[in-house]
Design a protein around this motif. Structure first.
Motif, short mmCIF file in Angstrom:
data_model
loop_
_atom_site.label_atom_id
_atom_site.label_comp_id
_atom_site.label_asym_id
_atom_site.label_seq_id
_atom_site.Cartn_x
_atom_site.Cartn_y
_atom_site.Cartn_z
N UNK A 87 138.58 24.48 71.70
CA UNK A 87 138.18 24.65 70.14
C UNK A 87 137.50 23.46 69.53
N UNK A 88 137.73 22.12 70.05
CA UNK A 88 137.02 21.23 69.60
C UNK A 88 135.30 21.43 69.80
N UNK A 89 134.93 21.85 71.15
CA UNK A 89 133.51 22.40 71.34
C UNK A 89 132.91 23.46 70.45
N UNK A 90 133.96 24.43 70.25
CA UNK A 90 133.65 25.56 69.34
C UNK A 90 133.24 25.08 67.81
N UNK A 91 133.96 24.10 67.48
CA UNK A 91 133.88 23.61 66.07
C UNK A 91 132.71 22.93 66.02
N UNK A 92 132.19 22.23 67.06
CA UNK A 92 131.06 21.12 67.11
C UNK A 92 129.66 22.08 67.33
N UNK A 93 129.80 23.08 67.61
CA UNK A 93 128.57 24.04 67.90
C UNK A 93 127.97 24.22 66.52
N UNK A 94 126.75 24.29 66.44
CA UNK A 94 125.89 24.25 65.39
C UNK A 94 125.73 25.92 64.92
N UNK A 95 125.74 26.70 65.95
CA UNK A 95 125.46 28.04 65.47
C UNK A 95 126.74 28.88 66.20
N UNK A 96 127.84 29.06 65.35
CA UNK A 96 128.99 29.88 66.08
C UNK A 96 129.11 31.22 65.01
N UNK A 97 129.27 32.41 65.65
CA UNK A 97 129.19 33.60 64.91
C UNK A 97 130.66 34.19 65.39
N UNK A 98 131.51 34.46 64.34
CA UNK A 98 132.68 35.04 64.63
C UNK A 98 132.62 36.31 64.03
N UNK A 99 133.07 37.37 64.97
CA UNK A 99 133.03 38.83 64.64
C UNK A 99 134.37 39.41 64.62
N UNK A 100 135.05 39.97 63.40
CA UNK A 100 136.35 40.18 63.28
C UNK A 100 136.21 41.51 62.46
N UNK A 101 137.23 42.48 63.02
CA UNK A 101 137.44 43.71 62.25
C UNK A 101 139.12 44.09 62.53
N UNK A 102 139.61 44.89 61.64
CA UNK A 102 140.75 45.30 61.65
C UNK A 102 142.04 44.42 61.16
N UNK A 103 143.00 44.89 60.46
CA UNK A 103 143.76 44.30 59.69
C UNK A 103 144.60 43.42 60.61
N UNK A 104 144.87 43.84 61.58
CA UNK A 104 145.73 42.85 62.61
C UNK A 104 145.04 41.26 62.84
N UNK A 105 143.79 41.39 62.58
CA UNK A 105 143.21 40.01 62.96
C UNK A 105 142.72 39.07 61.49
N UNK A 106 143.10 39.62 60.39
CA UNK A 106 143.06 39.25 59.28
C UNK A 106 143.29 37.54 59.09
N UNK A 107 144.81 37.47 59.30
CA UNK A 107 145.27 36.04 59.48
C UNK A 107 144.72 35.14 60.41
N UNK A 108 144.30 35.66 61.39
CA UNK A 108 143.74 34.59 62.52
C UNK A 108 142.43 34.54 62.18
N UNK A 109 141.52 35.38 61.47
CA UNK A 109 140.17 35.08 61.00
C UNK A 109 140.19 34.08 59.61
N UNK A 110 141.14 34.32 58.87
CA UNK A 110 141.21 33.24 57.71
C UNK A 110 141.64 32.01 58.36
N UNK A 111 142.40 31.68 59.36
CA UNK A 111 142.87 30.58 59.89
C UNK A 111 141.45 29.79 60.53
N UNK A 112 140.64 30.89 61.29
CA UNK A 112 139.64 30.20 61.73
C UNK A 112 138.57 29.76 60.82
N UNK A 113 138.39 30.25 59.83
CA UNK A 113 137.68 29.86 58.90
C UNK A 113 138.03 28.42 58.13
N UNK A 114 139.30 28.38 57.96
CA UNK A 114 139.79 27.31 57.38
C UNK A 114 139.63 26.23 58.43
#
Length: 327
Positions: free
Chosen positions: A279-306
């Motif tokens: 995950x440290x390398x993911x965070x360091x990447x200049x162009x990262x695109x997260x694709x999220x859909x569905x209520x089951x992934x809301x909490x994980x999406x929020x955490x990833x953005x935080x």
């Protein structure tokens, strides 16, 4: 000519005239300068003064027939709230418990493919994790619009279960459409620590992992820390491991690596068993695109953005509204 500091009637008349010519008649600043008999810099200052004095109002209007398809307000609010480079909001997400097949991600897949093709550079190395959202993105890529140098697999996909991760489709189609070399990671997502150490020393696997870690652009989805995740469905994880992860605060994962509500990696034995980009390398990447859909992934999406694990987000309108209402 100098614009008077006091804002005389003549100054405002000229500013109003310049703004009318610029915004309504579509003239350039050079054309306005010639029309009004002033210099080009003065024409620019007149237009700026008209806007500053409230003589100009600019309104962006979404046509009523497209209000269910275009979500500019939500996109801008999400960009401001999470400090994101760009947000694209597509249609509605699937319900909790709905089958997680690529077809239900077609809307966000098309939106993410369009974003990806705009952001890719010809010399980029593009890293993918596997999952139904990424399959939808690869399927939606259009030939002849963009290209990159290499497409690389960021996480192991081999499973003992009869479960199709979609990685082969992602790699082969992306490489074909983007006219890129494909680098496969011939390894499982999880193995015992000694096996991970052994396969990581393999020259092919180590080069692939290094290419993934240094990718210029990364595209991935998130999984929930629950039985709704594709990792559980594909028998990569069992209930005991999930219970341990949840007890330690895990709420989601990217490439099989779990994080908590703040996007901080959850360090367990599973982390040492993972064959994927950290995950440290993911965070360091200049162009990262997260694709999220569905209520089951809301909490994980929020955490990833935080946790700043994504610079760009493509999500459905239900997810967007949930994120905006979150604290």
């Amino acid at each position: 000519m100098q614009i008077g500091a006091g804002g005389s009637t003549e100054d405002l008349r000229l500013a109003l005239r310049a703004a009318t010519l610029y915004y309504l008649d579509g003239l350039t600043q050079a054309e306005i300068a010639a029309r009004l008999g002033v210099s080009r810099p003065t024409a620019g200052r007149l237009i700026a003064r008209a806007k500053a004095k409230g003589l100009v109002r600019i309104e962006v209007v979404v046509p009523p027939t497209l209000q269910d398809s275009l979500h500019a307000d939500e996109e801008r609010e999400l960009e401001a709230k999470f400090g994101l480079t760009e947000v694209v909001v597509a249609g509605h997400g699937m319900d909790i418990g709905a089958p997680g097949r690529p077809a239900v991600y077609a809307s966000v897949g098309r939106a993410a493919a369009a974003l990806l093709m705009r952001r890719l550079s010809a010399d980029d190395v593009l890293g993918f994790t596997w999952g139904p959202e990424q399959v939808a993105v690869a399927t939606a890529l259009a030939p002849g619009i963009a290209s990159c140098r290499t497409v690389v697999q960021m996480d192991g996909a081999m499973s003992t279960a009869s479960y199709q991760t979609g990685m082969e489709l992602i790699l082969s189609r992306s490489a074909d459409v983007l006219r890129a070399n494909a680098i496969r990671l011939p390894a499982p997502l999880y193995a015992d620590p000694s096996t991970v150490a052994s396969i990581s020393s393999d020259s092919v696997i180590s080069r692939t992992l290094e290419a993934g870690r240094r990718a210029d652009t990364m595209l991935f989805g998130v999984g929930a820390a629950s039985t709704s995740t594709t990792l559980f469905e594909g028998s990569f994880l069992d209930g005991r491991i999930l219970d341990e992860l949840v007890a330690l605060g895990a709420v989601g994962e990217i490439g099989g690596r779990f994080f908590d509500a703040h996007g901080t990696p959850v360090v367990t034995e599973l982390a040492r068993r993972s064959v994927s980009v950290p995950l440290e390398d993911v965070r360091a990447c200049a162009k990262t695109i997260l694709v999220a859909s569905g209520a089951a992934k809301h909490v994980a999406t929020l955490a990833a953005l935080r946790g700043r694990l994504a610079k760009m987000l493509v999500c459905d309108i239900d997810c967007a509204r949930w994120l905006l209402e979150s604290k």
